[in-house]
Scaffold this motif. Structure first.
Motif, PDB file in Angstrom:
ATOM      1  N   ALA A  20      -3.110  10.025 -10.319  1.00  0.00           N
ATOM      2  CA  ALA A  20      -2.161   9.629 -11.367  1.00  0.00           C
ATOM      3  C   ALA A  20      -1.103   8.664 -10.829  1.00  0.00           C
ATOM      4  CB  ALA A  20      -1.487  10.862 -11.966  1.00  0.00           C
ATOM      5  N   SER A  21      -0.816   8.747  -9.542  1.00  0.00           N
ATOM      6  CA  SER A  21       0.201   7.888  -8.928  1.00  0.00           C
ATOM      7  C   SER A  21      -0.372   6.623  -8.299  1.00  0.00           C
ATOM      8  CB  SER A  21       0.961   8.671  -7.853  1.00  0.00           C
ATOM      9  OG  SER A  21       1.742   9.682  -8.422  1.00  0.00           O
ATOM     10  N   ALA A  22      -1.688   6.467  -8.296  1.00  0.00           N
ATOM     11  CA  ALA A  22      -2.321   5.337  -7.607  1.00  0.00           C
ATOM     12  C   ALA A  22      -1.811   3.986  -8.091  1.00  0.00           C
ATOM     13  CB  ALA A  22      -3.840   5.421  -7.752  1.00  0.00           C
ATOM     14  N   GLN A  23      -1.705   3.810  -9.398  1.00  0.00           N
ATOM     15  CA  GLN A  23      -1.249   2.523  -9.937  1.00  0.00           C
ATOM     16  C   GLN A  23       0.214   2.255  -9.587  1.00  0.00           C
ATOM     17  OE1 GLN A  23      -3.083   0.231 -11.335  1.00  0.00           O
ATOM     18  NE2 GLN A  23      -4.966   1.403 -11.519  1.00  0.00           N
ATOM     19  N   THR A  24       1.027   3.303  -9.583  1.00  0.00           N
ATOM     20  CA  THR A  24       2.440   3.143  -9.228  1.00  0.00           C
ATOM     21  C   THR A  24       2.577   2.769  -7.759  1.00  0.00           C
ATOM     22  OG1 THR A  24       3.061   4.753 -10.923  1.00  0.00           O
ATOM     23  CG2 THR A  24       4.702   4.257  -9.231  1.00  0.00           C
TER      24      THR A  24
END
Length: 98
Positions: A24-28
């Motif tokens: 879920a945090s990969a793009q951030t």
């Protein structure tokens, strides 16, 4: 994206919170990796904080004058959407300037 140079005029602090490993945090994480240098170059005196903590949902916090803070969730948002959310936070600070 002329608003990028307005960060330090409209914000007092910018914080990115995310997990070091979660999908879920990969793009951030990728957004921060690609854009931190540019944002800091355009706004050298603005504190841009990166907070990594296991299990944390990706979030973007903006602190304005008088301690007012706003948060947006970044769960799984692509880079273009994160950019849009950041632009919205910057523009939200315009009416707060005194």
């Amino acid at each position: 994206m002329a608003w990028r140079s307005q960060l330090s005029k409209n914000l007092k602090e910018l914080r990115f919170l995310f997990c070091q490993t979660s999908p879920a945090s990969a793009q951030t994480r990728e957004f921060v990796r690609k854009n931190y240098k540019d944002l800091k170059t355009l706004n050298p005196k603005l504190p841009i904080l990166i907070r990594e903590c296991s299990g944390t949902q990706p979030q973007l916090w903006a602190r304005y004058d008088m301690g007012v803070e706003r948060c947006v969730r970044l769960d799984g948002l692509p880079e273009a959407e994160i950019n849009k959310k950041l632009g919205e936070l910057v523009k939200a600070g315009e009416p707060m300037k005194a």
